[in-house]
Write a protein that holds these residues in place. Structure first.
Motif, PDB file in Angstrom:
ATOM      1  N   GLU A   8       0.924  -1.016  -0.123  1.00  0.00           N
ATOM      2  CA  GLU A   8      -0.061   0.189  -0.019  1.00  0.00           C
ATOM      3  C   GLU A   8       0.648   1.313   0.120  1.00  0.00           C
ATOM      4  N   GLU A   9       2.025   1.295   0.632  1.00  0.00           N
ATOM      5  CA  GLU A   9       2.721   2.369   0.817  1.00  0.00           C
ATOM      6  C   GLU A   9       3.470   2.652  -0.832  1.00  0.00           C
ATOM      7  N   GLU A  10       3.847   1.615  -1.471  1.00  0.00           N
ATOM      8  CA  GLU A  10       4.283   1.812  -2.663  1.00  0.00           C
ATOM      9  C   GLU A  10       3.316   2.288  -3.632  1.00  0.00           C
ATOM     10  N   ARG A  11       2.155   1.834  -3.549  1.00  0.00           N
ATOM     11  CA  ARG A  11       0.964   2.324  -4.446  1.00  0.00           C
ATOM     12  C   ARG A  11       0.651   3.623  -4.114  1.00  0.00           C
ATOM     13  N   ALA A  12       0.696   4.118  -2.855  1.00  0.00           N
ATOM     14  CA  ALA A  12       0.544   5.557  -2.665  1.00  0.00           C
ATOM     15  C   ALA A  12       1.483   6.476  -3.169  1.00  0.00           C
ATOM     16  N   LEU A  13       2.811   6.008  -2.824  1.00  0.00           N
ATOM     17  CA  LEU A  13       3.689   6.788  -3.464  1.00  0.00           C
ATOM     18  C   LEU A  13       3.835   6.756  -4.966  1.00  0.00           C
ATOM     19  N   TRP A  14       3.275   5.694  -5.653  1.00  0.00           N
ATOM     20  CA  TRP A  14       3.227   5.778  -7.373  1.00  0.00           C
ATOM     21  C   TRP A  14       2.301   6.866  -7.474  1.00  0.00           C
ATOM     22  N   GLN A  15       1.158   6.689  -6.954  1.00  0.00           N
ATOM     23  CA  GLN A  15      -0.083   7.714  -7.291  1.00  0.00           C
ATOM     24  C   GLN A  15       0.176   9.075  -6.885  1.00  0.00           C
ATOM     25  N   LEU A  16       1.089   9.428  -5.692  1.00  0.00           N
ATOM     26  CA  LEU A  16       1.641  10.649  -5.705  1.00  0.00           C
ATOM     27  C   LEU A  16       2.452  11.329  -6.801  1.00  0.00           C
ATOM     28  N   ILE A  17       3.466  10.555  -7.233  1.00  0.00           N
ATOM     29  CA  ILE A  17       4.334  10.793  -8.363  1.00  0.00           C
ATOM     30  C   ILE A  17       3.425  10.856  -9.769  1.00  0.00           C
ATOM     31  N   ALA A  18       2.517   9.777  -9.969  1.00  0.00           N
ATOM     32  CA  ALA A  18       1.675   9.882 -11.238  1.00  0.00           C
ATOM     33  C   ALA A  18       0.912  11.235 -11.370  1.00  0.00           C
ATOM     34  N   ARG A  19       0.363  11.758 -10.175  1.00  0.00           N
ATOM     35  CA  ARG A  19      -0.365  12.945 -10.245  1.00  0.00           C
ATOM     36  C   ARG A  19       0.512  14.302 -10.815  1.00  0.00           C
ATOM     37  N   THR A  20       1.901  14.045 -10.424  1.00  0.00           N
ATOM     38  CA  THR A  20       2.619  15.205 -10.945  1.00  0.00           C
ATOM     39  C   THR A  20       3.024  15.069 -12.377  1.00  0.00           C
ATOM     40  N   ALA A  21       3.016  14.003 -12.986  1.00  0.00           N
ATOM     41  CA  ALA A  21       3.214  13.971 -14.384  1.00  0.00           C
ATOM     42  C   ALA A  21       2.035  14.556 -15.318  1.00  0.00           C
ATOM     43  N   THR A  22       2.816  15.137 -16.436  1.00  0.00           N
ATOM     44  CA  THR A  22       1.956  15.545 -17.473  1.00  0.00           C
ATOM     45  C   THR A  22       2.002  14.860 -18.725  1.00  0.00           C
ATOM     46  N   PRO A  23       1.044  14.444 -19.413  1.00  0.00           N
ATOM     47  CA  PRO A  23       0.873  13.505 -20.560  1.00  0.00           C
ATOM     48  C   PRO A  23       1.445  14.279 -21.690  1.00  0.00           C
TER      49      PRO A  23
END
Length: 184
Positions: A8-23
């Motif tokens: 869950e910690e890795e999933r939360a970290l990934w979601q945090l990073i994914a929100r900062t990405a611009t397509p």
């Protein structure tokens, strides 16, 4: 290859990073162009008699300037595998040494420039630069961090072929082997 479950910690970290990405912008698939419509040929007019002009040669475009690769620890571009291995293991004879301990950043920077320029001018190939490991264990030393950056500055980069951490008997991570280019 079996994948391990994601915590869950890795999933939360990934979601945090994914929100900062611009397509990236998608490219549109080009639609086929319709064939040109047939137009009636234009009537031919009488041309005045003039001397034809010579064809214009395309103006040459200068290639972009070649920027040398960025030097980093252990990255040896431009030397063969055997020499690179001898360099990394400290088997190449050390022909000069500078100890930057106890100097300010500015003094160390200036002394390093003079030392490398003199060593290159006198035809030396391998020198040892002692930076020290730093005062505290939690943070690496200022000189240890800055010397690799200084070696990539254009004034020094023209003399330097490669650098890497020294072997323990020469100072380990508190010293650098610096391989200089051959004098032309």
């Amino acid at each position: 290859m079996a994948r391990r479950p994601i915590s869950e910690e890795e999933r939360a970290l990934w979601q945090l990073i994914a929100r900062t990405a611009t397509p990236l912008k998608r490219r549109r698939k080009s639609e086929p162009k319709p064939p040109p419509s047939p137009e009636p040929p234009a009537p031919k007019l009488a041309k005045p008699k003039t001397k034809p002009s010579p064809p214009k040669a395309p103006t040459p475009v200068a290639p972009p300037p070649v920027r040398p690769h960025e030097l980093s620890h252990g990255k040896a571009v431009g030397i063969d595998k055997r020499q690179a291995e001898r360099f990394r293991r400290g088997k190449t004879p050390i022909e000069g040494k500078i100890d930057l301990h106890g100097r300010t950043q500015q003094e160390a920077h200036d002394d390093l420039h003079h030392f490398v320029a003199r060593a290159h001018a006198s035809g030396k190939r391998m020198v040892l630069v002692i930076t020290g490991k730093g005062i505290t264990g939690s943070k690496s030393g200022v000189l240890r961090e800055n010397v690799p950056r200084w070696l990539n500055e254009p004034t020094l980069r023209r003399h330097v072929l490669a650098f890497d951490y020294a072997e323990p008997q020469h100072g380990g991570e508190g010293a650098l082997y610096v391989l200089l280019k051959r004098k032309k």
